[in-house]
Scaffold this motif. Structure first.
Motif, PDB file in Angstrom:
ATOM      1  N   ASP A 114       8.552 -15.364  12.035  1.00 51.58           N
ATOM      2  CA  ASP A 114       8.465 -16.504  11.117  1.00 51.58           C
ATOM      3  C   ASP A 114       9.681 -16.541  10.198  1.00 51.58           C
ATOM      4  N   GLU A 115      10.075 -17.755   9.802  1.00 51.32           N
ATOM      5  CA  GLU A 115      11.186 -17.902   8.870  1.00 51.32           C
ATOM      6  C   GLU A 115      10.702 -18.094   7.441  1.00 51.32           C
ATOM      7  N   GLN A 116       9.424 -18.361   7.266  1.00 51.30           N
ATOM      8  CA  GLN A 116       8.863 -18.501   5.928  1.00 51.30           C
ATOM      9  C   GLN A 116       7.684 -17.538   5.787  1.00 51.30           C
ATOM     10  N   PRO A 117       7.425 -17.083   4.562  1.00 55.99           N
ATOM     11  CA  PRO A 117       6.344 -16.100   4.367  1.00 55.99           C
ATOM     12  C   PRO A 117       4.961 -16.718   4.505  1.00 55.99           C
ATOM     13  N   THR A 118       3.995 -15.874   4.793  1.00 53.63           N
ATOM     14  CA  THR A 118       2.586 -16.253   4.847  1.00 53.63           C
ATOM     15  C   THR A 118       1.913 -15.803   3.556  1.00 53.63           C
ATOM     16  N   ARG A 119       1.119 -16.685   2.954  1.00 54.01           N
ATOM     17  CA  ARG A 119       0.390 -16.339   1.741  1.00 54.01           C
ATOM     18  C   ARG A 119      -1.067 -16.046   2.096  1.00 54.01           C
ATOM     19  N   VAL A 120      -1.622 -15.018   1.460  1.00 56.69           N
ATOM     20  CA  VAL A 120      -3.011 -14.630   1.709  1.00 56.69           C
ATOM     21  C   VAL A 120      -3.708 -14.313   0.392  1.00 56.69           C
ATOM     22  N   ASP A 121      -5.015 -14.338   0.438  1.00 58.72           N
ATOM     23  CA  ASP A 121      -5.857 -13.992  -0.716  1.00 58.72           C
ATOM     24  C   ASP A 121      -6.756 -12.847  -0.268  1.00 58.72           C
ATOM     25  N   VAL A 122      -6.375 -11.631  -0.603  1.00 59.45           N
ATOM     26  CA  VAL A 122      -7.050 -10.435  -0.085  1.00 59.45           C
ATOM     27  C   VAL A 122      -7.323  -9.477  -1.235  1.00 59.45           C
ATOM     28  N   ARG A 123      -8.534  -8.895  -1.233  1.00 58.77           N
ATOM     29  CA  ARG A 123      -8.800  -7.802  -2.163  1.00 58.77           C
ATOM     30  C   ARG A 123      -8.442  -6.483  -1.482  1.00 58.77           C
ATOM     31  N   ILE A 124      -7.733  -5.632  -2.190  1.00 58.07           N
ATOM     32  CA  ILE A 124      -7.262  -4.375  -1.619  1.00 58.07           C
ATOM     33  C   ILE A 124      -8.137  -3.210  -2.085  1.00 58.07           C
ATOM     34  N   LEU A 125      -8.614  -2.428  -1.120  1.00 57.25           N
ATOM     35  CA  LEU A 125      -9.231  -1.126  -1.375  1.00 57.25           C
ATOM     36  C   LEU A 125      -8.397  -0.086  -0.631  1.00 57.25           C
ATOM     37  N   ALA A 126      -8.284   1.091  -1.180  1.00 54.93           N
ATOM     38  CA  ALA A 126      -7.522   2.152  -0.510  1.00 54.93           C
ATOM     39  C   ALA A 126      -8.300   3.453  -0.589  1.00 54.93           C
ATOM     40  N   SER A 127      -8.135   4.288   0.421  1.00 53.53           N
ATOM     41  CA  SER A 127      -8.797   5.596   0.421  1.00 53.53           C
ATOM     42  C   SER A 127      -7.818   6.639   0.922  1.00 53.53           C
ATOM     43  N   THR A 128      -7.998   7.866   0.464  1.00 54.79           N
ATOM     44  CA  THR A 128      -7.115   8.943   0.886  1.00 54.79           C
ATOM     45  C   THR A 128      -7.763  10.295   0.629  1.00 54.79           C
ATOM     46  N   ASN A 129      -7.366  11.285   1.423  1.00 55.65           N
ATOM     47  CA  ASN A 129      -7.768  12.662   1.134  1.00 55.65           C
ATOM     48  C   ASN A 129      -6.578  13.471   0.632  1.00 55.65           C
ATOM     49  N   SER A 130      -5.490  12.765   0.305  1.00 58.39           N
ATOM     50  CA  SER A 130      -4.281  13.414  -0.200  1.00 58.39           C
ATOM     51  C   SER A 130      -4.246  13.378  -1.722  1.00 58.39           C
ATOM     52  N   ASP A 131      -3.486  14.270  -2.292  1.00 60.89           N
ATOM     53  CA  ASP A 131      -3.210  14.244  -3.725  1.00 60.89           C
ATOM     54  C   ASP A 131      -2.014  13.325  -3.933  1.00 60.89           C
ATOM     55  N   LEU A 132      -2.274  12.036  -4.178  1.00 59.84           N
ATOM     56  CA  LEU A 132      -1.190  11.058  -4.242  1.00 59.84           C
ATOM     57  C   LEU A 132      -0.243  11.322  -5.404  1.00 59.84           C
ATOM     58  N   GLU A 133      -0.764  11.829  -6.517  1.00 60.97           N
ATOM     59  CA  GLU A 133       0.120  12.127  -7.648  1.00 60.97           C
ATOM     60  C   GLU A 133       1.128  13.203  -7.268  1.00 60.97           C
ATOM     61  N   ALA A 134       0.677  14.206  -6.513  1.00 59.13           N
ATOM     62  CA  ALA A 134       1.604  15.238  -6.041  1.00 59.13           C
ATOM     63  C   ALA A 134       2.597  14.648  -5.040  1.00 59.13           C
ATOM     64  N   GLU A 135       2.116  13.734  -4.185  1.00 61.82           N
ATOM     65  CA  GLU A 135       3.001  13.082  -3.212  1.00 61.82           C
ATOM     66  C   GLU A 135       4.075  12.273  -3.930  1.00 61.82           C
ATOM     67  N   VAL A 136       3.699  11.615  -5.028  1.00 60.44           N
ATOM     68  CA  VAL A 136       4.671  10.849  -5.810  1.00 60.44           C
ATOM     69  C   VAL A 136       5.729  11.786  -6.393  1.00 60.44           C
ATOM     70  N   LYS A 137       5.309  12.902  -6.966  1.00 59.76           N
ATOM     71  CA  LYS A 137       6.243  13.857  -7.571  1.00 59.76           C
ATOM     72  C   LYS A 137       7.207  14.424  -6.535  1.00 59.76           C
ATOM     73  N   GLN A 138       6.721  14.573  -5.300  1.00 58.84           N
ATOM     74  CA  GLN A 138       7.569  15.139  -4.246  1.00 58.84           C
ATOM     75  C   GLN A 138       8.374  14.071  -3.511  1.00 58.84           C
ATOM     76  N   GLY A 139       8.250  12.808  -3.949  1.00 60.42           N
ATOM     77  CA  GLY A 139       9.054  11.727  -3.381  1.00 60.42           C
ATOM     78  C   GLY A 139       8.563  11.200  -2.055  1.00 60.42           C
ATOM     79  N   ARG A 140       7.344  11.541  -1.665  1.00 61.81           N
ATOM     80  CA  ARG A 140       6.816  11.078  -0.376  1.00 61.81           C
ATOM     81  C   ARG A 140       5.989   9.800  -0.498  1.00 61.81           C
ATOM     82  N   PHE A 141       5.642   9.419  -1.732  1.00 62.66           N
ATOM     83  CA  PHE A 141       4.863   8.195  -1.926  1.00 62.66           C
ATOM     84  C   PHE A 141       5.434   7.466  -3.128  1.00 62.66           C
ATOM     85  N   ARG A 142       5.608   6.152  -2.981  1.00 59.67           N
ATOM     86  CA  ARG A 142       6.237   5.353  -4.040  1.00 59.67           C
ATOM     87  C   ARG A 142       5.360   5.335  -5.292  1.00 59.67           C
ATOM     88  N   ALA A 143       5.994   5.589  -6.440  1.00 61.02           N
ATOM     89  CA  ALA A 143       5.253   5.587  -7.701  1.00 61.02           C
ATOM     90  C   ALA A 143       4.717   4.199  -8.018  1.00 61.02           C
TER      91      ALA A 143
END
Length: 464
Positions: free
Chosen positions: A274-303
């Motif tokens: 596509d040459e133009q973006p698609t707009r959506v209306d979505v509610r986001i839920l996320a789940s993880t078994n990782s320590d995301l704060e530690a991943e952020v500190k180690q540069g593996r997950f965007r702050a």
């Protein structure tokens, strides 16, 4: 409130009409009704626009110079059959409009178009498209309607947070070990929300190869890459007006994190081709078994992505911290397995319940269900008297014994020591191969990495 929650467009429409005054009037009416309407002066221009940008519906005049509305319909059916087409026709052309319906048009509207009748026809066609999309998704991923079970203090606290967050559109981050019931809680968040009538879409971020990441999340157009033989809706589009669960979000590749952040912040994404973006209306839920704060500190997950996801954080407790729920969960699992096997649900002897409560459950509720199912299948004569649990660890040196003899009965410290002993024994038996150690412990290898870090054993095993 994120851009996903603020998105107000009711859909992107293409208005195809050769008379400029009529075309501009229709575009103005539809925009006033909340639609994102774009004009096209001919069938050829319409086909070119559809090839470059996402379109939810086409509204076309029947009589136009050159290729008419029926020709346009047939061309769209060949390249983008999922796009609904509504035909505009004069009173004298009803027979032709009926011919268009037979050819695949969604509806027809008589000219001059009444704004209210036009709005109803457009919304009905968009709703039908959304329903077809949702039916396709649900046929490929039928969701269980199970409710989370438990009455322990820890679980009641979790359920109170889930029920408080559900009616809102807030992003929720569920953190807990594998097998603790994060997806069940996510489904409850959706079921109790204003979006319950729309789709609940789950995507396992850890299971998508990097080369297919954009196509899986955002979709693609036919011919956009080798093997793209047809248009495909991505998970964001499938979840439009519903809920998208990003399962194992901590495993998302770095290259995809920036694009996911844009979709969450701006409510739009670029579909491949596509040459133009698609707009959506979505509610986001996320789940993880990782320590995301530690991943952020180690540069593996965007702050910045972490902060976008970490709006309402719910820590899901492991089963070993929900001892009071084990009996109810075991009885439920036994009843469900018995129903599948066509047998009466067995009673669970007190001795068995005591064993279940004493076991640390490294695989959590998922492991509990597996243990019960295995016993009912392999040893039906003894019902649930014989359970195949991991053996108790060999007695440690003298510290645990001396602390117990000295009157130290700290449960958390004892469980921590037990976890460490089990990890060391699994490493010894597996020869240091992580996958084998995880298999012996009955847990996911990713959970094993968490436990090794927790007990300072991160370098004591090799990937195998």
């Amino acid at each position: 409130m994120s851009a996903l929650e603020r998105t107000g467009s009711r859909g992107r429409l293409l208005v195809v009409e050769d008379e400029a005054y009529v075309r501009d009037s229709l575009v103005a009416v539809l925009r006033a009704k909340g639609f994102d309407a774009e004009p096209a002066a001919s069938a050829a221009e319409a086909v070119a626009l559809v090839a470059r940008a996402p379109v939810d519906l086409v509204l076309s005049d029947l009589r136009m110079p050159g290729a008419d509305g029926l020709d346009l319909l047939r061309r769209l059916q060949a390249v983008s059959p999922e796009i609904p087409v509504i035909i505009l026709t004069g009173h004298g052309n009803v027979a032709s409009a009926v011919e268009c319906l037979k050819a695949g048009a969604s509806d027809y509207v008589l000219k001059p178009a009444d704004p209210e009748a036009l709005e109803v026809a457009v919304q009905r066609a968009l709703d039908a498209r959304s329903l077809r999309r949702e039916v396709r998704y649900l046929r490929s991923a039928v969701a269980p309607a199970a409710e989370p079970v438990g009455d322990s203090a820890a679980w009641r606290q979790v359920m109170a947070m889930v029920d408080a967050a559900a009616p809102t559109d807030a992003t929720v981050l569920l953190i807990g070990e594998s097998g603790t019931g994060k997806e069940l809680l996510a489904r409850r968040l959706h079921r109790l929300s204003a979006r319950a009538a729309a789709a609940f879409v789950r995507v396992n971020c850890a299971a998508i190869p990097l080369e297919l990441w954009e196509s899986e999340f955002f979709g693609h157009r036919k011919g956009s890459f080798t093997g793209a033989s047809a248009d495909r809706d991505g998970r964001f589009h499938l979840a439009h007006r519903g809920t998208l669960l990003l399962d194992e979000v901590g495993a998302m590749p770095a290259a995809g994190q920036a694009k996911l952040l844009r979709a969450i912040q701006d409510g739009e994404f670029d579909r491949l081709g596509d040459e133009q973006p698609t707009r959506v209306d979505v509610r986001i839920l996320a789940s993880t078994n990782s320590d995301l704060e530690a991943e952020v500190k180690q540069g593996r997950f965007r702050a910045d992505l972490f902060y976008r996801l970490n709006v309402v954080r719910i820590d899901v407790p492991p089963l070993r911290e929900r001892k009071d729920d084990i009996a109810a969960l075991a009885r439920l699992a036994a009843a469900e397995v018995a129903a599948r096997l066509g047998r009466p649900s067995p009673a669970i002897p007190p001795e068995t319940l005591a064993r279940l409560r004493a076991y640390p459950w490294p695989g959590n509720v998922r492991e509990l269900r597996s243990v019960i199912e295995r016993a009912m299948i392999l040893d039906p004569a003894h019902a649930l008297e014989n359970l195949d649990l991991l053996p108790a660890p060999a007695p440690g040196p003298s510290a645990p014994e001396s602390s117990a003899a000295g009157g130290e009965l700290n449960l958390r410290a004892a469980l921590t020591q037990l976890e460490r002993d089990l990890l060391l024994e699994a490493q010894r038996r597996s020869g240091g191969v992580r996958k084998e150690a995880a298999r012996l412990l009955g847990i996911d290898p990713r959970n094993l990495a968490y436990y090794l870090r927790k007990h300072g054993l991160g370098d004591a095993a090799e990937e195998g």
